[in-house]
Design a protein around this motif. Structure first.
Motif, PDB file in Angstrom:
ATOM      1  N   ALA A 200       0.577  -1.171   0.081  1.00 25.14           N
ATOM      2  CA  ALA A 200       0.066   0.121  -0.016  1.00 25.14           C
ATOM      3  C   ALA A 200       0.904   1.211  -0.029  1.00 25.14           C
ATOM      4  N   SER A 201       2.173   1.202   0.794  1.00 26.91           N
ATOM      5  CA  SER A 201       2.629   2.565   0.755  1.00 26.91           C
ATOM      6  C   SER A 201       3.398   2.814  -0.646  1.00 26.91           C
ATOM      7  N   ALA A 202       3.711   1.600  -1.436  1.00 27.82           N
ATOM      8  CA  ALA A 202       4.175   1.902  -2.833  1.00 27.82           C
ATOM      9  C   ALA A 202       3.177   2.256  -3.684  1.00 27.82           C
ATOM     10  N   ILE A 203       2.065   1.636  -3.499  1.00 30.10           N
ATOM     11  CA  ILE A 203       0.933   2.434  -4.274  1.00 30.10           C
ATOM     12  C   ILE A 203       0.707   3.720  -4.260  1.00 30.10           C
ATOM     13  N   ALA A 204       0.520   4.070  -2.679  1.00 28.29           N
ATOM     14  CA  ALA A 204       0.202   5.528  -2.495  1.00 28.29           C
ATOM     15  C   ALA A 204       1.144   6.663  -2.930  1.00 28.29           C
ATOM     16  N   LEU A 205       2.484   6.185  -2.893  1.00 27.37           N
ATOM     17  CA  LEU A 205       3.498   7.027  -3.388  1.00 27.37           C
ATOM     18  C   LEU A 205       3.553   7.266  -4.859  1.00 27.37           C
ATOM     19  N   ALA A 206       2.934   6.182  -5.506  1.00 27.65           N
ATOM     20  CA  ALA A 206       3.056   6.480  -7.012  1.00 27.65           C
ATOM     21  C   ALA A 206       1.660   7.016  -7.362  1.00 27.65           C
ATOM     22  N   ARG A 207       0.829   7.014  -6.727  1.00 23.25           N
ATOM     23  CA  ARG A 207      -0.473   7.665  -6.830  1.00 23.25           C
ATOM     24  C   ARG A 207      -0.442   9.152  -6.623  1.00 23.25           C
ATOM     25  N   ASP A 208       0.409   9.561  -5.481  1.00 18.84           N
ATOM     26  CA  ASP A 208       0.581  10.758  -5.337  1.00 18.84           C
ATOM     27  C   ASP A 208       1.423  11.629  -6.515  1.00 18.84           C
ATOM     28  N   ASN A 209       2.370  10.828  -7.029  1.00 17.13           N
ATOM     29  CA  ASN A 209       3.054  11.541  -8.286  1.00 17.13           C
ATOM     30  C   ASN A 209       2.573  10.983  -9.449  1.00 17.13           C
TER      31      ASN A 209
END
Ligand code: UDP
Length: 239
Positions: A200-209
């Motif tokens: 989830a933290s990787a997905i969130a970081l990708a999403r925010d950018n």
């Protein structure tokens, strides 16, 4: 002649297990060499390639801590495992005549370079393959998050996650023949439906950018190049 591709600079993320072949543990040099072939064919198209390789074929922090080891120590051991994998891949790429640099998030100057963003970008601009090792350098993270972080820092256009299957499915396609592959899926759907793309933290970081994640099969020879040319089957995660 290089085939056209929309990509100038990409991140390839593979798990440590991708390097162990049919063995249950460790490194299988012919398999490492086969993945190096995939990287070579993309580099020859003129695409700048950065890589992150996991460490799960050697050591996972969570497994160590489940057996009573202190968690952060176990995570550092996991990060060191990724350095071994990165060195094995560097060696396989160099055997093919490619230029490659291993850059570690934990300093070990006798073994590889330290992470300096501008220097890493310079390597890519010069056509060197850059392998980011030791994850983010911090415990409690994964190499998926490291791949997303470095892809953002390097201004990569997308992360390519090479797996054993050609995309993201609603259930395990190796167990259920009626499993359905997603062609396109949003970051939020991945998080809500707990689709096993990345943590989830990787997905969130990708999403925010707004960094697209493309999940594809690394088992098909030539698969990486085919995907970069815009063909083949894959799942694209975007906003
Ligand atoms: N790890 C960590 N911080 C990071 C990246 C990795 O602590 O930023 C540790 C963690 O213990 C993890 C291990 O390194 O279990 C190997 O990485 P990962 O599990 O992501 O490898 P993969 O599953 O992709 O082979």
């Amino acid at each position: 002649p290089a085939a056209p591709t929309q990509y100038g600079r990409v991140m390839l993320k593979i798990s440590g297990e991708a390097l162990m072949g049919d063995q249950g543990f460790g490194l299988h040099p012919p398999t490492v060499s086969r993945i190096a072939d995939e990287v070579e064919s993309v580099a020859k198209m003129g695409v700048q390639v950065s890589m992150v390789i996991g460490g799960g074929n050697i050591f996972r922090g969570l497994q160590g801590s489940a057996q009573g080891m202190e968690r952060t120590t176990a995570d550092y051991m996991g990060m060191l495992a990724t350095v071994m994998n990165a060195l094995a891949m560097q060696s396989a790429l160099e055997a093919k005549g490619l230029h490659c640099r291993v850059i570690s998030a934990i300093r070990m100057d006798e073994v590889c370079e330290p992470y300096i963003r501008r220097r890493a970008i310079r390597h890519l601009e010069k056509g060197r393959i850059v392998i980011f090792a030791a994850g983010t350098g911090n415990p409690y993270f994964t190499t998926d998050t490291a791949a997303t972080l470095r892809a953002n820092e390097m201004n990569c256009e997308a992360i390519f996650k090479g797996t054993k299957v050609d995309g993201v499915y609603d259930k395990d396609p190796k167990k259920f023949p009626d499993a359905k592959r997603y062609g396109d899926v949003t970051y939020d759907e991945v998080l809500q439906k707990h689709l096993g793309v990345m943590d989830a933290s990787a997905i969130a970081l990708a999403r925010d950018n707004r960094l697209p994640i493309i999940v594809f099969s690394l088992d098909e020879p030539g698969g990486f190049r085919t995907i970069l040319e815009g063909n083949g089957t894959y799942t694209r995660v975007h906003s």
